[in-house]
Design an enzyme around this catalytic site. Structure first.
Site, PDB file in Angstrom:
ATOM      1  NE  ARG A 185      -3.567  -4.499  -1.043  1.00  0.00           N
ATOM      2  CZ  ARG A 185      -2.862  -3.677  -0.274  1.00  0.00           C
ATOM      3  NH1 ARG A 185      -2.918  -3.805   1.063  1.00  0.00           N
ATOM      4  NH2 ARG A 185      -2.086  -2.747  -0.803  1.00  0.00           N
ATOM      5  CE  LYS A 214      -0.771  -5.896  -3.149  1.00  0.00           C
ATOM      6  NZ  LYS A 214      -0.633  -5.271  -4.486  1.00  0.00           N
ATOM      7  CG  HIS A 286      -9.663  -4.759  -5.574  1.00  0.00           C
ATOM      8  ND1 HIS A 286      -8.962  -5.169  -4.464  1.00  0.00           N
ATOM      9  CD2 HIS A 286      -8.843  -3.896  -6.228  1.00  0.00           C
ATOM     10  CE1 HIS A 286      -7.769  -4.606  -4.461  1.00  0.00           C
ATOM     11  NE2 HIS A 286      -7.675  -3.821  -5.513  1.00  0.00           N
ATOM     12  NE  ARG A 289      -6.966  -1.797  -1.991  1.00  0.00           N
ATOM     13  CZ  ARG A 289      -6.190  -1.416  -0.984  1.00  0.00           C
ATOM     14  NH1 ARG A 289      -6.664  -1.403   0.249  1.00  0.00           N
ATOM     15  NH2 ARG A 289      -4.942  -1.044  -1.207  1.00  0.00           N
ATOM     16  CG  HIS A 312      -1.715   2.489  -2.240  1.00  0.00           C
ATOM     17  ND1 HIS A 312      -2.614   3.328  -2.874  1.00  0.00           N
ATOM     18  CD2 HIS A 312      -2.179   1.231  -2.453  1.00  0.00           C
ATOM     19  CE1 HIS A 312      -3.567   2.614  -3.439  1.00  0.00           C
ATOM     20  NE2 HIS A 312      -3.315   1.339  -3.208  1.00  0.00           N
ATOM     21  CE1 TYR A 321      -8.927   3.614  -6.011  1.00  0.00           C
ATOM     22  CE2 TYR A 321      -6.643   3.895  -5.356  1.00  0.00           C
ATOM     23  CZ  TYR A 321      -7.733   3.085  -5.567  1.00  0.00           C
ATOM     24  OH  TYR A 321      -7.625   1.736  -5.350  1.00  0.00           O
TER      25      TYR A 321
END
Length: 342
Positions: A185, A214, A286, A289, A312, A321
């Site tokens: 990210r 995150k 992004h 990514r 994730h 994806y």
């Protein structure tokens, strides 16, 4: 409960222009009801006790103003009179404009229903009502947005267009190579320090970079040889010149003043490279990514490996994806299966 002095600048029942997210024309002012006062209490709670951001609070105010107007049109003045039928009727009106407001898209309607659910939950917890008529009314589910990816050839053109043999040019090439090589990210990339890199000898495999995603969750991601060479060139010939203009920050990617580069600057770097490469598609950090994940899956990578690389928490997030590669699967099937085409 917060005092009236902490209330939003405009209460939901008097701020007619805020009905614009739903109303075609501003309705005439109407007397305040217990519902209106209850909405004001909820907005005070969200703004003061929950610390909602100003923009989010403004959106809640507009959404609940439309709800208050709808209930008034149904002849209701007390929160205790609202039933599930009224809540579902309002949810439908958001989509078809039956309340006189502008029909909303799925995402805007979903946001409004979430605001209404929060309002009724608050009333029930505060004892304003004895039941929550919105507890089982769910917002409409927006369709899955497929991540936008660009082709390998387009990525290559952007990377080769990035940078010059200057300090900032070497940084630009290293940054974009890094984003595509790791799938990081943009916040993870600009937050990197030099010590987060672990450059290993060629015989022991690719370099490793430590990323903080995150929730400050740490993960280790391999660094491809193209990105490793670009970073090496930047660290040897570019970063020292930029660092000399600053105050000794440990940041990996520096701006022209020697400080940590910003997300906005990274976006500008990519936009300039895309323009130079004559890429007309809308490209953002992004996008690299998304392209990283898509190209890995198209190359045969296991979805759980890609999940780990992207950071994730759930493989379900990564599986979106796999939808992107459906065209590739169809092409391979059509070319390889003996009875694919008649």
């Amino acid at each position: 409960m917060p005092t009236d002095t902490a209330a939003p600048e405009e209460s939901p029942d008097t701020a007619a222009p805020h009905l614009a997210d739903g109303a075609k024309t501003a309705p005439p002012e109407r007397p305040r009801t217990a519902i209106d006062r209850g909405v004001t209490d909820y907005l005070q709670h969200m703004g003061v006790e929950r610390g909602l951001a100003a923009n989010t609070l403004s959106a809640y105010r507009r959404d609940l103003a439309r709800y208050s107007a709808y209930l008034a049109g149904q002849g209701l003045s007390s929160p205790a009179d609202i039933t599930r039928h009224h809540v579902t009727g309002f949810a439908q009106a958001l989509s078809d404009g039956a309340d006189g407001g502008t029909p909303l898209g799925v995402r805007s309607a979903a946001r409004t229903v979430v605001a209404v659910r929060g309002l009724h939950r608050f009333w029930a917890l505060e004892g304003t009502t004895t039941a929550d008529p919105a507890s089982d009314v769910h917002p409409p589910m927006p369709g899955k947005r497929l991540p936008k990816a660009i082709t390998v050839e387009e990525v290559t053109r952007i990377l080769e267009a990035a940078g010059t043999d200057t300090a900032t040019g070497l940084r630009d090439r290293a940054l974009l190579e890094f984003l595509y090589s790791t799938g990081a990210r943009i916040s993870e990339a600009v937050g990197l320090d030099v010590d987060d890199l672990s450059v290993q000898a060629a015989e022991s495999g690719p370099a490793i970079v430590r990323l903080f995603g995150k929730g400050s969750k740490e993960r280790l991601v391999p660094l491809g040889s193209f990105a490793a060479r670009a970073l090496d060139a930047y660290l040897v010939r570019g970063r020292p010149l930029l660092a000399g203009k600053g105050k000794g920050t440990p940041a990996l990617f520096l701006n022209a003043r020697g400080g940590r580069i910003s997300r906005q600057s990274a976006w500008t770097i990519l936009k300039a490279a895309a323009d130079k490469a004559n890429i007309t598609k809308d490209v953002s950090p992004h996008t690299l990514r998304h392209s990283f994940a898509t190209h890995l899956l198209e190359g045969g990578a296991d979805v759980r490996v890609v999940q780990e690389l992207l950071g994730h928490a759930s493989v379900t997030t990564t599986q979106v994806y796999t939808l992107v590669t459906a065209d590739t699967l169809r092409e391979v099937y059509a070319a390889a299966h003996p009875r694919a085409l008649g």
